[in-house]
Design a protein around this motif. Sequence first.
Motif, PDB file in Angstrom:
ATOM      1  N   LEU A  94       9.667 -20.020 -49.065  1.00 40.35           N
ATOM      2  CA  LEU A  94       9.199 -19.570 -47.756  1.00 40.35           C
ATOM      3  C   LEU A  94       9.398 -18.056 -47.648  1.00 40.35           C
ATOM      4  CD1 LEU A  94      10.647 -22.358 -45.423  1.00 40.35           C
ATOM      5  CD2 LEU A  94       8.262 -21.956 -45.972  1.00 40.35           C
ATOM      6  N   PRO A  95       8.454 -17.344 -47.035  1.00 41.49           N
ATOM      7  CA  PRO A  95       8.568 -15.877 -46.984  1.00 41.49           C
ATOM      8  C   PRO A  95       9.693 -15.411 -46.059  1.00 41.49           C
ATOM      9  CG  PRO A  95       6.704 -16.625 -45.690  1.00 41.49           C
ATOM     10  CD  PRO A  95       7.244 -17.828 -46.388  1.00 41.49           C
ATOM     11  N   ILE A 103       9.762 -13.028 -38.198  1.00 42.31           N
ATOM     12  CA  ILE A 103       9.455 -14.440 -38.435  1.00 42.31           C
ATOM     13  C   ILE A 103       8.077 -14.559 -39.072  1.00 42.31           C
ATOM     14  CG2 ILE A 103      10.883 -15.314 -36.552  1.00 42.31           C
ATOM     15  CD1 ILE A 103       8.242 -15.856 -35.020  1.00 42.31           C
ATOM     16  N   ALA A 104       7.908 -15.628 -39.826  1.00 40.44           N
ATOM     17  CA  ALA A 104       6.595 -16.031 -40.329  1.00 40.44           C
ATOM     18  C   ALA A 104       6.238 -17.312 -39.585  1.00 40.44           C
ATOM     19  CB  ALA A 104       6.647 -16.277 -41.821  1.00 40.44           C
ATOM     20  N   ILE A 105       5.014 -17.406 -39.078  1.00 42.59           N
ATOM     21  CA  ILE A 105       4.571 -18.620 -38.396  1.00 42.59           C
ATOM     22  C   ILE A 105       3.779 -19.446 -39.396  1.00 42.59           C
ATOM     23  CG2 ILE A 105       3.174 -19.564 -36.544  1.00 42.59           C
ATOM     24  CD1 ILE A 105       3.943 -17.214 -34.834  1.00 42.59           C
ATOM     25  N   SER A 114       8.171 -21.758 -36.945  1.00 41.52           N
ATOM     26  CA  SER A 114       8.602 -20.543 -37.640  1.00 41.52           C
ATOM     27  C   SER A 114       9.126 -20.911 -39.028  1.00 41.52           C
ATOM     28  CB  SER A 114       9.691 -19.829 -36.840  1.00 41.52           C
ATOM     29  OG  SER A 114      10.886 -20.569 -36.900  1.00 41.52           O
ATOM     30  N   ASP A 115       9.323 -19.890 -39.860  1.00 38.69           N
ATOM     31  CA  ASP A 115       9.803 -20.128 -41.216  1.00 38.69           C
ATOM     32  C   ASP A 115      11.193 -20.754 -41.227  1.00 38.69           C
ATOM     33  OD1 ASP A 115      10.819 -17.800 -40.156  1.00 38.69           O
ATOM     34  OD2 ASP A 115      10.665 -16.628 -41.986  1.00 38.69           O
ATOM     35  N   VAL A 120      14.611 -25.761 -42.060  1.00 41.18           N
ATOM     36  CA  VAL A 120      15.505 -26.798 -41.542  1.00 41.18           C
ATOM     37  C   VAL A 120      14.859 -28.175 -41.680  1.00 41.18           C
ATOM     38  CG1 VAL A 120      16.556 -27.690 -39.419  1.00 41.18           C
ATOM     39  CG2 VAL A 120      16.751 -25.267 -39.978  1.00 41.18           C
ATOM     40  N   GLN A 121      13.544 -28.256 -41.383  1.00 39.44           N
ATOM     41  CA  GLN A 121      12.839 -29.546 -41.461  1.00 39.44           C
ATOM     42  C   GLN A 121      12.379 -29.877 -42.872  1.00 39.44           C
ATOM     43  OE1 GLN A 121      10.154 -30.750 -38.561  1.00 39.44           O
ATOM     44  NE2 GLN A 121      11.309 -29.920 -36.853  1.00 39.44           N
TER      45      GLN A 121
END
Length: 132
Positions: A94-95, A103-105, A114-115, A120-121
């Motif tokens: 992830l960036p 943040i990256a969406i 968000s990233d 977390v998920q």
Amino acid sequence: MNTDPIADYLTRVRNAIKANHRVVEIPASNLKKEITKVLFDKGYIANYKFIEEGPQGSIKIALKYHPISKVPAIRTLTRVSKPGLRKYASVDNLPRVLNGLGIAILSTSKGVMSDKEAAVQNVGGEVLCYIY
């Protein structure tokens, strides 16, 4: 006909910030509503309101500025994945935007997030934009 509605959304917000507007109105879509919710949750915008009138509706976004210095909360909005070249990121890569300060969406199978929420998920997805 607009070929990239997300780029149009980001450009309208970017132009409103450059012109020091307090509120910007944008044509609504479900994806734009989810991006707006992420921006609000992360503290980049002051408030938002979904207006359901007509066939499409619109989104009113109250932009956030520092109370004394009047510096906008959003400094840069960058579109990453474009219709001509989609960019995807797995959960392993992830960036990191501005070394974790931005943040990256992402658009994932579990919704727009968000990233950090994606990590977390434990999901990856299409990287829509970077914000810092």
